[in-house]
Design an enzyme around this catalytic site. Structure first.
Site, PDB file in Angstrom:
ATOM      1  N   ARG A  73       4.942   3.990  -0.791  1.00 57.65           N
ATOM      2  CA  ARG A  73       3.991   3.108  -0.104  1.00 57.65           C
ATOM      3  C   ARG A  73       4.580   1.717   0.130  1.00 57.65           C
ATOM      4  O   ARG A  73       4.370   1.115   1.189  1.00 57.65           O
ATOM      5  CB  ARG A  73       2.696   3.021  -0.912  1.00 57.65           C
ATOM      6  CG  ARG A  73       1.991   4.358  -1.045  1.00 57.65           C
ATOM      7  CD  ARG A  73       0.734   4.275  -1.882  1.00 57.65           C
ATOM      8  NE  ARG A  73      -0.329   3.552  -1.189  1.00 57.65           N
ATOM      9  CZ  ARG A  73      -1.536   3.339  -1.702  1.00 57.65           C
ATOM     10  NH1 ARG A  73      -1.830   3.769  -2.922  1.00 57.65           N
ATOM     11  NH2 ARG A  73      -2.459   2.688  -1.015  1.00 57.65           N
ATOM     12  N   HIS A 106      -8.455  -5.284  -5.066  1.00 60.62           N
ATOM     13  CA  HIS A 106      -7.785  -4.131  -5.677  1.00 60.62           C
ATOM     14  C   HIS A 106      -6.323  -4.414  -5.996  1.00 60.62           C
ATOM     15  O   HIS A 106      -5.576  -3.493  -6.331  1.00 60.62           O
ATOM     16  CB  HIS A 106      -7.894  -2.901  -4.776  1.00 60.62           C
ATOM     17  CG  HIS A 106      -9.277  -2.342  -4.695  1.00 60.62           C
ATOM     18  ND1 HIS A 106      -9.688  -1.492  -3.682  1.00 60.62           N
ATOM     19  CD2 HIS A 106     -10.359  -2.514  -5.493  1.00 60.62           C
ATOM     20  CE1 HIS A 106     -10.959  -1.174  -3.867  1.00 60.62           C
ATOM     21  NE2 HIS A 106     -11.384  -1.784  -4.950  1.00 60.62           N
TER      22      HIS A 106
END
Length: 304
Positions: A100, A153
């Site tokens: 990612r 987050h």
């Protein structure tokens, strides 16, 4: 506020069903898609909260790991983004996050990110405030120029030591030598099974503890300070925008409905309806990069 009641990151299917019950939705007109009407409300707003989700980043080509086909190898994100998964197989989880991180280094902010950042800068010069509350961990808002930003987050590009707790930004590519060339998402790819001592390690003097991504995993509590700032922004806003979020990951899924419940206009910009759509004053269907820029553009009535 409901922010504190649901401080743990979950996909809450029970609460989702509760919200979907007809008797939970107050009788109200269907959300409007009248851009001129939204622009009129926008022109009078002095404290705007913008909540963003994975749909914004998807338009930059960022994998969302949501819905059909939302897999990395054989796993969905919620199977890997947990303390249990990391404890059981830190090599696999680091491969997932390495993939990612490397993908994000090839992506750029899209027109939605840029419109939000430009709006914040422009309105700030007029004494008006824009707060961006994002569920995304890709830092595209930051790269677009957003300053008043709450990343609830965490960030792909921060690490936290499992031993000493030190947290810091980390933009190394690869993050450690053992991960170079690893992390391919194809289902047939075998785990690298990297020895734990070769995974990212803390560089604080005398530590050398195992690093983890400084993101909020499923089942973990959100940072109390960031939640407090988010709560203040939501409690004080006079307009709220919900951009590219599915409204199923809590506590963020309850932010905008709670704002709407106190009578503040909420505008949703999304590719599809969500469980919360009927609670909002406005809904603009389509890609956020197409619908958001004209909604936030400078108006003739604005000061130069």
């Amino acid at each position: 506020m409901i922010v504190r009641r649901f401080a743990c990151r979950v996909i809450n299917t029970h609460l989702y069903a509760w919200l979907r019950k007809p008797w939970r939705i107050q009788a109200m007109a269907r959300p409007s898609s009248d851009l001129a009407a939204f622009r009129k409300v926008f022109s009078k707003s002095n404290n705007i909260a913008i909540i963003t989700g994975a749909g914004v980043s998807a338009e930059s080509g960022v994998p969302t790991f949501r819905g059909a086909g939302g897999y990395w190898r054989k796993w969905q994100a919620q199977e890997l983004a947990t303390q249990t998964a990391f404890a059981h197989n830190p090599s696999r989880v680091w491969e997932f996050y390495h993939y990612r991180r490397e993908v994000m280094l090839t992506k750029n902010p899209n027109p939605a990110h840029l419109a939000i950042a430009e709006c914040e800068e422009r309105l700030g010069k007029q004494g008006r405030k824009v707060t961006v509350i994002t569920q995304n961990i890709d830092e595209l808002h930051r790269r677009a120029g957003s300053k008043n930003l709450l990343e609830i987050h965490g960030s792909l590009f921060k690490t936290r030591c499992m031993m000493c707790g030190h947290e810091e930004a980390n933009y190394k590519s690869p993050i450690c030598a053992a991960l170079e060339g690893r992390g391919a998402p194809d289902p047939d790819t075998h785990d690298a099974q990297i020895p734990v001592e070769q995974l990212p390690r803390c560089e604080q003097r005398g530590c050398n503890g195992l690093l983890r991504p400084a993101v909020v995993w499923f089942g973990e509590t959100l940072d109390a300070d960031i939640l407090s700032f988010a709560e203040k922004a939501l409690d004080s806003c006079d307009l709220c925008l919900v951009v590219g979020t599915s409204s199923v990951v809590y506590p963020a899924a309850m932010f905008a409905p709670q704002v709407a419940a106190r009578g503040v206009p909420v505008a949703e910009f999304n590719m599809e309806n969500t469980p919360a759509t009927e609670r909002f004053k406005f809904h603009f269907h389509g890609p956020c990069g197409t619908t958001l820029p004209p909604a936030l553009a400078r108006q003739e009535s604005e000061l130069n």
